[in-house]
Design an enzyme around this catalytic site. Structure first.
Site, mmCIF file in Angstrom:
data_model
loop_
_atom_site.group_PDB
_atom_site.id
_atom_site.type_symbol
_atom_site.label_atom_id
_atom_site.label_comp_id
_atom_site.label_asym_id
_atom_site.label_seq_id
_atom_site.Cartn_x
_atom_site.Cartn_y
_atom_site.Cartn_z
ATOM 1 N N SER A 1 40.520 42.675 42.583
ATOM 2 C CA SER A 1 39.952 41.360 42.515
ATOM 3 C C SER A 1 40.602 40.164 42.167
ATOM 4 C CB SER A 1 38.547 41.380 41.327
ATOM 5 O OG SER A 1 39.233 41.350 40.102
ATOM 6 N N ASP A 2 40.393 38.937 42.181
ATOM 7 C CA ASP A 2 41.039 38.011 41.806
ATOM 8 C C ASP A 2 40.253 37.776 40.287
ATOM 9 O OD1 ASP A 2 42.806 35.769 41.283
ATOM 10 O OD2 ASP A 2 42.204 34.897 43.243
ATOM 11 N N TRP A 3 41.297 36.823 39.664
ATOM 12 C CA TRP A 3 41.179 36.545 37.846
ATOM 13 C C TRP A 3 39.878 36.877 37.540
ATOM 14 C CZ3 TRP A 3 45.141 36.951 34.579
ATOM 15 C CH2 TRP A 3 44.905 36.624 33.224
ATOM 16 N N GLU A 4 39.177 37.617 37.184
ATOM 17 C CA GLU A 4 37.822 37.412 36.332
ATOM 18 C C GLU A 4 36.750 37.410 37.276
ATOM 19 O OE1 GLU A 4 37.828 34.088 33.625
ATOM 20 O OE2 GLU A 4 38.116 35.567 31.700
ATOM 21 N N ASP A 5 36.994 37.835 38.250
ATOM 22 C CA ASP A 5 35.914 37.390 39.587
ATOM 23 C C ASP A 5 34.701 38.565 39.619
ATOM 24 O OD1 ASP A 5 36.293 35.049 40.701
ATOM 25 O OD2 ASP A 5 38.272 35.983 41.801
#
Length: 668
Positions: A211-215
């Site tokens: 995932s991307d950051w905090e997604d």
């Protein structure tokens, strides 16, 4: 951080495995997107958009090799790069991270970068795992603002946005990062069709999706497709995302508890869990982390060596693009008195952009020691006595948006009158992601006014653009003597720029995107015929400032003698296409030979033309070279009404330079 500081971090991270407290080593990754930008003295290259402007796949591979070497020298085996999103929304703050607007250019350059990063199926201590970003459609935001929804019909998703990722998978890319945004109403992180069915099942992607950051969290807090964090985590994991970036404590602890509970309750199957674990272990194994989790930090003598710096300089030289050269203003003579001016003229941050030493790249205290600003490069070349400097205007941030204001305007106006030539360095503040959102592509009025004043004094003005996306400068184009698109050329960009301006080197960069003339009309080179239709009924409406693939040189090239091996192409046969490129000048130069294909009639509206092949060649003064390409049925395909790639019998046209040839295709 210094290499020694990275040594301490990586050693501490891997200590539980090294001491036998766990059976699984950690995989640590970083955003080394234009060189190892978070290690002191690392070699910084042009940003990806500038690398794309070289149209040189060998340079792209070399960039990948050097970045991988220096990333490994920092103890890091995983790089969150390359960005394979298409640059088709110039407002988007991450346009500079892309490889341009065209799927063929992005695919070929992206694959070359991955080959450089990974070096082969089994990755040695000098290479890293690549990470394709951001799967898929992230860059196509309707509003132009970061992480906002995109609407991309399946036809264009398949024809335009997916090919660069598919090519990367074919070249063995080991990891992929998922699109933070939303495409056609579905957040990227829960798009089972794209992640599992297309990427993993159809294409055979073996690695893992992160995932991307905090997604995972944002599915609940931002996108609102999940009524709870537990639902968000389960939805994303079951869609095919194998690893989550839960960056903060104590959130990661809550995440672990939720995931364990979901597996125990059956919301996540053991089959899905095993699949994710197997994929992650596969990548760790290919990186050699089980054999050597803590690398030998002493085995990298070439870190920041002259060879690497020269490679970065070469990339900058081949990226910087000459857009206008009225009455042979360039090259300049060293005897001319030059005023270096403008807000981007005397600070390294404008050469490098975001993702440089810090996330947004605006902290000047981290600028690479020993590298030159544009002002310093000019002073080194022609001496301070022949080189004036005045800032005239400055860029700053207010309420989260870029602003500009005049500074010491009288000083600028006085020095304009003293100079023979004004080199006016314009552009934008370094920024990326949400902080890089802007309201308009127009360059700020204060910067435009600096150019207009110099024109009023009848001075030769060379505009140098240091920008991550094409900003509208139409007002000041007509009276400029020369215009240079420098993009974000890296630590050695100023040195490269001066060598080009004084003719020590030859321009060879070509635009990797269509440069817009107006803020409200965004067009692409591969438009259908209807885009050409004007109010008066003719077909002259398409009128960008500069076209995709455009770029001038000190050499003069002409194309002649295009030939096809046949006027007909059948079934799975190949068509040989040859053309001769002649250098009609006394100056050796590089030319990018671009082959475009047009489908004259089709059941779905065809593009006017589409890039299919390109090759960058060196041609000596008054010399010539014959270039050969091959075209096959695959190049003629498009997505039909049923959503599948099809090919139809009919007439096609090939264009290389001003040379054209037609042929017919039939399946039989």
């Amino acid at each position: 951080l210094s290499k020694n500081e990275w040594k301490g971090i990586i050693t501490a991270v891997q200590n539980p495995y090294a001491t036998g407290k766990t059976l699984i080593p950690i995989i640590y990754g970083i955003d080394a997107i234009h060189g190892i930008n978070y290690t002191v003295d690392g070699t910084l290259f042009p940003q990806e958009i500038g690398l794309a402007a070289t149209w040189n796949t060998q340079l792209a591979k070399t960039f990948g090799e050097i970045t991988a070497y220096e990333t490994r020298a920092s103890g890091i085996p995983w790089n969150f790069s390359p960005v394979l999103d298409l640059g088709r929304q110039p407002l988007w703050s991450r346009t500079f991270e892309t490889l341009g607007e065209d799927p063929i250019l992005a695919s070929e350059m992206g694959a070359a970068i991955i080959d450089g990063y990974q070096g082969g199926k089994t990755i040695d201590q000098f290479h890293v795992a690549a990470c394709m970003k951001h799967f898929v459609g992230y860059s196509g935001t309707t509003s132009g603002r970061d992480r906002t929804p995109a609407w991309i019909p399946e036809k264009y998703l398949k024809e335009l946005y997916l090919p660069s990722f598919k090519k990367a998978v074919e070249h063995g890319a080991l990891t992929v990062m998922i699109n933070s945004g939303v495409v056609n109403g579905i957040p990227g992180h829960i798009n089972h069709h794209l992640i599992t069915e297309t990427l993993k099942n159809e294409w055979g992607f073996e690695g893992f999706a992160v995932s991307d950051w905090e997604d995972f969290i944002m599915l609940h807090t931002v996108h609102r497709t999940s009524p709870s964090l537990a639902d968000a985590y389960v939805q994303a994991f079951n869609a095919g995302v194998d690893m989550s970036m839960v960056p903060l404590s104590p959130q990661y602890k809550e995440y672990c508890d939720i995931m364990v509970a979901a597996v125990k309750s059956g919301k996540i199957s053991m089959e899905r869990l095993d699949d994710a674990v197997r994929r992650i272990l596969l990548v760790k194994s290919r990186l050699g982390l089980f054999e050597q989790p803590v690398p030998s930090f002493e085995g990298y003598p070439k870190f920041a060596c002259e060879e690497f710096k020269k490679a970065s300089l070469r990339a900058a030289l081949e990226s910087i693009t000459l857009l206008k050269n009225e009455a042979q203003t360039l090259p300049l003579a060293t005897s001319q008195k030059v005023l270096i001016a403008g807000p981007t003229a005397d600070n390294m941050i404008y050469l490098n952009g975001a993702w440089t030493h810090t996330w947004q790249g605006v902290d000047t205290s981290y600028n690479t020691k020993g590298c030159l600003t544009i002002r310093q490069a000019f002073e080194q070349k022609i001496g301070k006595g022949n080189c004036l400097y005045a800032k005239g205007a400055e860029l700053y941030s207010e309420d989260g948006f870029e602003k500009s204001r005049f500074v010491q305007l009288n000083d600028y106006q006085s020095k304009v009158k003293q100079a023979d030539v004004v080199v006016l360095c314009l552009g934008e503040l370094p920024s990326t992601e949400k902080p890089g959102d802007i309201h308009s592509l127009h360059l700020s009025s204060e910067q435009l006014e600096l150019a207009k004043f110099a024109y009023e004094q009848n001075k030769k003005v060379i505009l140098v653009l240091l920008e991550g996306r094409p900003r509208i400068i139409h007002e000041i184009v007509p009276k400029a003597s020369a215009i240079i698109q420098a993009y974000l050329p890296g630590d050695y960009g100023a040195q490269a720029l001066v060598q080009l301006i004084y003719g020590e080197q030859n321009f060879s960069g070509k635009l990797p995107y269509t440069y817009p003339k107006y803020d409200g009309v965004i067009e692409f080179y591969d438009h259908p015929r209807s885009v050409d239709r004007s109010k008066s009924g003719d077909f002259s409406a398409y009128n960008p400032e500069w076209d995709f693939g455009f770029g001038l040189s000190f050499s003069s090239f002409s194309y002649q003698d295009i030939s096809l091996s046949s006027n007909e192409l059948h079934g799975n046969d190949r068509l040989k296409v040859s053309v001769t490129v002649k250098n009609n000048s006394n100056r050796a130069g590089k030319e990018v030979v671009q082959l475009y294909l047009s489908d004259l009639y089709a059941s779905m509206i065809p593009t006017g033309k589409s890039l299919k092949r390109f090759k960058k060649i060196d041609i000596p003064s008054n010399g010539s070279e014959t270039v050969t390409f091959y075209i096959s049925q695959e190049d003629l395909t498009f997505v039909g009404m049923n959503g599948d790639f099809i090919v139809e019998d009919g007439e096609f046209k090939i264009q290389i330079g001003n040379q054209e040839k037609s042929f017919t295709y039939s399946k039989k």
